[in-house]
Every structure is written in structure tokens, then in C-alpha cells.
Design a protein around this motif. Structure first.
Motif, PDB file in Angstrom:
ATOM      1  N   ARG A  76       0.446  -1.186   0.205  1.00  0.00           N
ATOM      2  CA  ARG A  76       0.122  -0.026   0.154  1.00  0.00           C
ATOM      3  C   ARG A  76       1.022   1.414   0.102  1.00  0.00           C
ATOM      4  NH1 ARG A  76      -4.736   1.112   4.500  1.00  0.00           N
ATOM      5  NH2 ARG A  76      -6.209   3.121   3.084  1.00  0.00           N
ATOM      6  N   LEU A 135       0.888   4.863   0.590  1.00  0.00           N
ATOM      7  CA  LEU A 135       0.996   5.871   1.984  1.00  0.00           C
ATOM      8  C   LEU A 135       0.831   7.605   1.305  1.00  0.00           C
ATOM      9  CD1 LEU A 135       2.214   4.618   5.269  1.00  0.00           C
ATOM     10  CD2 LEU A 135      -0.371   3.880   4.382  1.00  0.00           C
ATOM     11  N   TYR A 136       0.524   8.427   1.535  1.00  0.00           N
ATOM     12  CA  TYR A 136       0.407   9.406   1.424  1.00  0.00           C
ATOM     13  C   TYR A 136       1.474  10.600   1.063  1.00  0.00           C
ATOM     14  CZ  TYR A 136      -0.917  14.977   0.648  1.00  0.00           C
ATOM     15  OH  TYR A 136      -0.777  15.835   0.515  1.00  0.00           O
ATOM     16  N   ASP A 152       4.369   8.655   1.250  1.00  0.00           N
ATOM     17  CA  ASP A 152       5.437   8.089  -0.027  1.00  0.00           C
ATOM     18  C   ASP A 152       4.859   9.174  -0.839  1.00  0.00           C
ATOM     19  OD1 ASP A 152       5.959   6.245   2.106  1.00  0.00           O
ATOM     20  OD2 ASP A 152       3.604   5.372   1.077  1.00  0.00           O
ATOM     21  N   SER A 185     -10.586   1.845  -0.340  1.00  0.00           N
ATOM     22  CA  SER A 185      -9.861   2.442   0.395  1.00  0.00           C
ATOM     23  C   SER A 185     -10.625   2.076   1.343  1.00  0.00           C
ATOM     24  CB  SER A 185      -9.609   4.244   0.727  1.00  0.00           C
ATOM     25  OG  SER A 185      -9.282   4.395   1.709  1.00  0.00           O
ATOM     26  N   ASN A 187      -2.243  -2.329   6.089  1.00  0.00           N
ATOM     27  CA  ASN A 187      -1.311  -0.430   6.605  1.00  0.00           C
ATOM     28  C   ASN A 187      -0.428  -0.401   5.841  1.00  0.00           C
ATOM     29  OD1 ASN A 187      -3.684  -0.204   8.686  1.00  0.00           O
ATOM     30  ND2 ASN A 187      -2.246  -1.507   9.954  1.00  0.00           N
ATOM     31  N   ARG A 188       0.614  -1.001   4.900  1.00  0.00           N
ATOM     32  CA  ARG A 188       1.310  -0.782   4.515  1.00  0.00           C
ATOM     33  C   ARG A 188       1.388  -2.187   2.994  1.00  0.00           C
ATOM     34  NH1 ARG A 188       4.275   3.057   2.339  1.00  0.00           N
ATOM     35  NH2 ARG A 188       6.395   2.331   2.228  1.00  0.00           N
TER      36      ARG A 188
END
Length: 346
Positions: free
Chosen positions: A262, A264-265, A267, A336, A345-346
Motif C-alpha cells: 500500500r 501512503l500519502y 510516500d 480504500s 496498512n503497508r
């Protein structure tokens, strides 16, 4: 009379001794000398191996290594050892085994979508005699790169995942040259013309194909995904491809084996030329080695009005496409919520 008897005795004794010798030789040469249960085994003889090393390799598979030594020496094998991969069949005699050790059997080498030259080198080294370092050196050799118009960054495009035939003891340099020939053969006039019609070079096609490759495992969906990115390129929109962010994170850390499920923002802010959220156009090089289906998906991209897509929670493996941002937000929100429900989560 007595002399005749002596001569006759000597003749009979000679025949008897010759018979014994003949039987011993026959047994050493033509009687089965294998002790493995399977129908066949392959043995790898390294380059410059000595006869003693060959015997050590064969010993686990032979009933009597001394008999093999006798037959091999009789046929001058120790002076003519060949490196390679050889097939030994159950029930073979020493005569057959020596003959088999002169017939190098080619192997079929396969590799998938590797993200780095190091990973490709490791994959090939596990199937051939050259080690990883030899492959890395061959694939990044300045002269090799110059001759084939690549850099250390873009050379990923040279290696098209497929199955190739080589001898086990083929050098890394020769394998690199054969890969280059295959690349040039792959990019025939038809494919080059299709790329030109899309205002892309073969390298740019491979770069976009690498993103398509990472976006979807569904081959039938790849032309549609490719169409989305081509629409974005045509209008100057950033690609905003999550796989490029994942690649940037891996490249920055130097760990291409990590699994990132996933993005993330935070990233999306990574400072990298591969970040297609903050840089327009294509990244500077492929993010993986795209296979033929991904390359042809770009060359034969679907024509449509879609500019957005996200993973579909209702159709695993596929995506939901949208022609406008409003619909895309709805699709993205559903995805989402689905991911959060799964606890990813990742």
C-alpha cells in the motif's frame, strides 16, 4: 609328444586367462554401473574440472567408481574433459556414461519481471555456471551498454522475460550478447512502427509497459490500463502511478526484495525522478522488466476516454475505470474502505 601336450596346455590356459580378462573388461565396460533410483539424473561438470573432480561429482550415482575410472582412462576421457550439463540414465554402463559425458545438454533458462540487474543476475546464476558477479559485470559493462545504446539505468529494458536455451557453462558475456540479439529481433519493423505512431521510442514503450506490468496481472486488462496512461501523456497530466512510487522507495532503500502493498500519502512526496506524482511524463527508465504481453499492450493500447482507475474491490485483480475525477473519487473511496477493512496498512 610331451612338448605338444605342454603347448596344448599353454594354449588352453591362455584361452582361459583371455576369457577371464575378457569377462572382466566386459563387466567394467558394458554392465550397468548406476545406483540411483530415478530414471535419469543430470550432472554439471565445471569449466577446467580435473578428472578427480569429475569422479567426485559422479561418485554418488555410480556403483563402482574404479570401474568407471578404468573405462574412462581406456577411452582417453581424462585428457578430453568437457564442461557442461550431462544426462546419465539409469542402467547405463561405463561405456555409455563416458559417451554421455561428451554430449553437453542445453538447458532452458527462464526469468520473470526482475526489478534490478542484481536480482536478474541472481536468478540466472542459480541456473547456470557463471556466478552473480559475472552477470552483473557483463550486463553493466560500459562497452556492452554503449554498443546496445543503453545505460545502467535503462538496461532493464533489454531483458525480455521469457525462456531461453543455453548450455549450462555458457559465459555471462555470451548470454548478455544473446539477450541483446533477442532484443533487436523482438523490436522488428512492425513494433517499431507502432511505437512511432504513438510518438514513443522502443525504450519509452518498455518504460510504460513496465508500469502497466506492475499495475495489473490481468493480461486482458493491460491494453485498457495502457490506454489510460497514453491519454494522460497526450494531455500533459502526470501519470500518478503508484508502482513508480513503490519502485522509488525500493531504489532509495536499496532493498528490491521488500514487499510494499500500500502506498501512503507521505510516500507521494519522495524525491525521486521515478515519482510520477511530482514529475510529469515517463520515468527515466523501466521499473521492472516488462514481459511481451505488457509491451504489446502499450503498442496495441485500447482507445477510450478513461483517465483514472483504481483497484476494484468487487472484481479482485481488476480495476474500476473512470473518465472524470468525480467518478474516480467514488471508486477510490470504495477501494480504500475495502483495504481498511482488510487491515492492510503497508
Amino acid at each position: 609328444m610331451k612338448l605338444k601336450r605342454i603347448l596344448a596346455f599353454i594354449a588352453v590356459a591362455g584361452i582361459f586367462v583371455a576369457g577371464i580378462v575378457g569377462y572382466v573388461v566386459y563387466k567394467k565396460a558394458f554392465v550397468s554401473n548406476t545406483k540411483f533410483s530415478q530414471n535419469e539424473v543430470f550432472v554439471n561438470i565445471p569449466t577446467n574440472a580435473t578428472f578427480n573432480e569429475v569422479k567426485e561429482i559422479l561418485n554418488p550415482y555410480l556403483t563402482n567408481i574404479d570401474n568407471f575410472d578404468f573405462m574412462a582412462s581406456s577411452r582417453k576421457y581424462p585428457q578430453n574433459i568437457k564442461a557442461g550439463r550431462f544426462l546419465i540414465k539409469k542402467g547405463m554402463s561405463n561405456f555409455d556414461i563416458v559417451r554421455a559425458l561428451r554430449n553437453n545438454i542445453p538447458i532452458r533458462i527462464a526469468f520473470n519481471n526482475q526489478e534490478s540487474i542484481g536480482n536478474l543476475a541472481g536468478r540466472l546464476a542459480s541456473q547456470t555456471e557463471p556466478d552473480s558477479l559475472a552477470f552483473v559485470k557483463a550486463f553493466t559493462d560500459p562497452q556492452f551498454l554503449t554498443e546496445n545504446e543503453f545505460t545502467k539505468e535503462t538496461v532493464l529494458a533489454l531483458f525480455i522475460p521469457d525462456t531461453y536455451e543455453f548450455y549450462w557453462n555458457t559465459s555471462a558475456t555470451k548470454i548478455a550478447d544473446k539477450m541483446a540479439k533477442n532484443y533487436r529481433r523482438f523490436w522488428n519493423n512492425e513494433r517499431k512502427m507502432k511505437a512511432m505512431n504513438k510518438k514513443l521510442t522502443p525504450l519509452e514503450v518498455s518504460t510504460l509497459a513496465s508500469i502497466v506490468q506492475k499495475e495489473t496481472v490481468k493480461i486482458d486488462e493491460r491494453p485498457r490500463v495502457a490506454g489510460v496512461y497514453l491519454n494522460r501523456l497526450a494531455t500533459g497530466m502526470p501519470l500518478q502511478a503508484d508502482p513508480t512510487i513503490i519502485y522509488a522507495l525500493k531504489k532509495q532503500s536499496g532493498d528490491f526484495n521488500q514487499v510494499i502493498k500500500r502506498v501512503l500519502y507521505d510516500d507521494l512526496k519522495i524525491d525521486s525522478p521515478y515519482n510520477t506524482y511530482i514529475n510529469s511524463g515517463l520515468p527515466p527508465a523501466p521499473i521492472t522488466m516488462p514481459d511481451i504481453s505488457a509491451i504489446d499492450a502499450v503498442l496495441n493500447a485500447e482507445k477510450h476516454d478513461y483517465y483514472y482507475f483504481c483497484a476494484s474491490p468487487s472484481k479482485p485483480g481488476y480495476h474500476a475505470f473512470a473518465a472524470n475525477f468525480t467518478q474516480h473519487q467514488i471508486n477510490a473511496r470504495e477501494y480504500s474502505q475495502w483495504v481498511n477493512k482488510l487491515g492492510i496498512n503497508r
